[in-house]
Motif scaffolding. Structure first.
Motif, PDB file in Angstrom:
ATOM      1  N   GLY A 182       0.815  -1.208   0.000  1.00 48.75           N
ATOM      2  CA  GLY A 182       0.000   0.000   0.000  1.00 48.75           C
ATOM      3  C   GLY A 182       0.848   1.257   0.000  1.00 48.75           C
ATOM      4  O   GLY A 182       0.600   2.201  -0.772  1.00 48.75           O
ATOM      5  N   VAL A 183       1.869   1.282   0.854  1.00 47.90           N
ATOM      6  CA  VAL A 183       2.781   2.428   0.908  1.00 47.90           C
ATOM      7  C   VAL A 183       3.521   2.574  -0.422  1.00 47.90           C
ATOM      8  O   VAL A 183       3.681   3.686  -0.943  1.00 47.90           O
ATOM      9  N   ALA A 184       3.974   1.450  -0.970  1.00 49.50           N
ATOM     10  CA  ALA A 184       4.707   1.483  -2.227  1.00 49.50           C
ATOM     11  C   ALA A 184       3.842   2.025  -3.362  1.00 49.50           C
ATOM     12  O   ALA A 184       4.315   2.795  -4.203  1.00 49.50           O
ATOM     13  N   ARG A 185       2.584   1.644  -3.386  1.00 45.55           N
ATOM     14  CA  ARG A 185       1.684   2.133  -4.435  1.00 45.55           C
ATOM     15  C   ARG A 185       1.503   3.649  -4.340  1.00 45.55           C
ATOM     16  O   ARG A 185       1.466   4.337  -5.363  1.00 45.55           O
ATOM     17  N   ARG A 186       1.369   4.152  -3.118  1.00 43.37           N
ATOM     18  CA  ARG A 186       1.205   5.599  -2.960  1.00 43.37           C
ATOM     19  C   ARG A 186       2.472   6.347  -3.381  1.00 43.37           C
ATOM     20  O   ARG A 186       2.402   7.396  -4.028  1.00 43.37           O
ATOM     21  N   LEU A 187       3.630   5.803  -3.013  1.00 37.01           N
ATOM     22  CA  LEU A 187       4.885   6.432  -3.427  1.00 37.01           C
ATOM     23  C   LEU A 187       5.064   6.386  -4.934  1.00 37.01           C
ATOM     24  O   LEU A 187       5.561   7.337  -5.547  1.00 37.01           O
ATOM     25  N   ALA A 188       4.658   5.265  -5.539  1.00 31.11           N
ATOM     26  CA  ALA A 188       4.847   5.081  -6.980  1.00 31.11           C
ATOM     27  C   ALA A 188       4.035   6.066  -7.804  1.00 31.11           C
ATOM     28  O   ALA A 188       4.322   6.275  -8.986  1.00 31.11           O
ATOM     29  N   ARG A 189       3.022   6.701  -7.194  1.00 34.49           N
ATOM     30  CA  ARG A 189       2.205   7.655  -7.940  1.00 34.49           C
ATOM     31  C   ARG A 189       2.966   8.937  -8.266  1.00 34.49           C
ATOM     32  O   ARG A 189       2.754   9.541  -9.320  1.00 34.49           O
ATOM     33  N   TRP A 190       3.829   9.365  -7.340  1.00 30.44           N
ATOM     34  CA  TRP A 190       4.526  10.632  -7.587  1.00 30.44           C
ATOM     35  C   TRP A 190       6.019  10.473  -7.854  1.00 30.44           C
ATOM     36  O   TRP A 190       6.666  11.404  -8.333  1.00 30.44           O
TER      37      TRP A 190
END
Length: 303
Positions: A182-190
């Motif tokens: 979940g954290v990785a997905r949020r980071l991968a957005r920006w």
């Protein structure tokens, strides 16, 4: 499609604006030289965040095209650089810099360009990842073999540096995605947008550092870079076709072969080679994105 095209245009615009700023005000970028290595490490960390097991498994089920593409990349680009440098009579530092670019793994922007060109994106992602993992051994050895007669190439130190600024950040990104998806997905957005800006910053710093030399050698180096990149696209496509690849796979392989991780080449050149050796990598970074966008636009219009 529109968002991906916007990313590619944003990356190109950022590169051009950064280069223009570095040319007009080099004194503002020269003190930023120590930022090159950590910036590249963050770009590689972002790449690791985007890699998933499903993406790579789709290609590994048919490894023939992956092996063909990696083989073409590490044969065609270093060989082309060696031949072009000799034919154009580049000085020893410039020749070593061009060879170092050719010996580096694929660039992260190649995945976006492959998507725009309607190529095999899974194959492109797998090639970028595989060539990056192979780079700690392949890049120093190829550079030493082809450029060692021109300049001193500390291959072992170069290997350790690639492990530190490329392989470890990529593995850290993959580990974070596996442990905290979940954290990785949020980071991968920006992170992709940040990575584009960081690459633009790296190129601008190199141009600023080499601005006085660029006036004397710019045309010759630019010609070498255009030839290197263009022939990489052509020979990558032809090699894939001769190997029996389908059109979508040919496009992916051609773009992967022609586009290099010029940020890595820049960092390595600055640390281990004469300062002028970083110039081909900086010019390559700008040109390869412009050329790949044009190539993708042509292929996108075809079935």
């Amino acid at each position: 499609m529109k968002s991906t095209l916007s990313e590619a245009l944003f990356a190109t615009a950022a590169l051009l604006l950064a280069c223009a700023a570095a040319w007009l005000a080099p004194q503002a970028f020269v003190p930023l030289k120590p930022l090159i290595t950590p910036a590249l490490g963050l770009v590689m960390f972002g790449m690791g965040l985007t890699l998933t097991g499903a993406q790579l498994a789709a290609v590994l089920r048919h490894p023939r095209w992956l092996l063909l593409g990696i083989g073409l990349q590490f044969v065609i680009m270093p060989t082309l650089a060696f031949v072009i440098a000799g034919r154009l009579g580049l000085s020893a530092p410039l020749a070593a810099g061009l060879i170092l670019v050719g010996a580096c793994p694929g660039g992260t922007a190649s995945n976006v360009m492959t998507y725009l060109a309607r190529g095999d994106v899974a194959l492109s992602v797998a090639m970028t990842a595989a060539s990056t993992l192979i780079a700690p051994l392949a890049t120093p050895w190829l550079t030493l073999w082809l450029a060692g007669a021109r300049v001193d190439v500390p291959a072992l130190a170069m290997l350790a540096e690639i492990l530190r600024i490329v392989l470890l950040p990529v593995l850290a990104g993959m580990l974070l995605r596996w442990c905290l998806e979940g954290v990785a997905r949020r980071l991968a957005r920006w992170l992709p947008g940040l990575a584009m800006l960081l690459v633009a910053l790296i190129v601008a710093i190199i141009l600023a550092l080499n601005r006085p030399r660029l006036a004397a050698t710019g045309t010759l180096v630019a010609g070498a870079v255009v030839l290197h990149n263009g022939l990489g696209f052509v020979l990558g496509y032809v090699g894939a076709a001769l190997g029996g690849a389908r059109p979508a796979q040919r496009r992916a392989i051609a773009i992967e072969v022609g586009m290099q991780n010029s940020g890595l080449a820049t960092a390595l050149a600055l640390k281990f080679l004469p300062p002028l050796a970083a110039l081909p990598a900086a010019l390559f970074s700008v040109w390869q994105n412009l050329a790949a966008l044009g190539l993708a636009a042509v292929w996108r219009r075809r079935r």
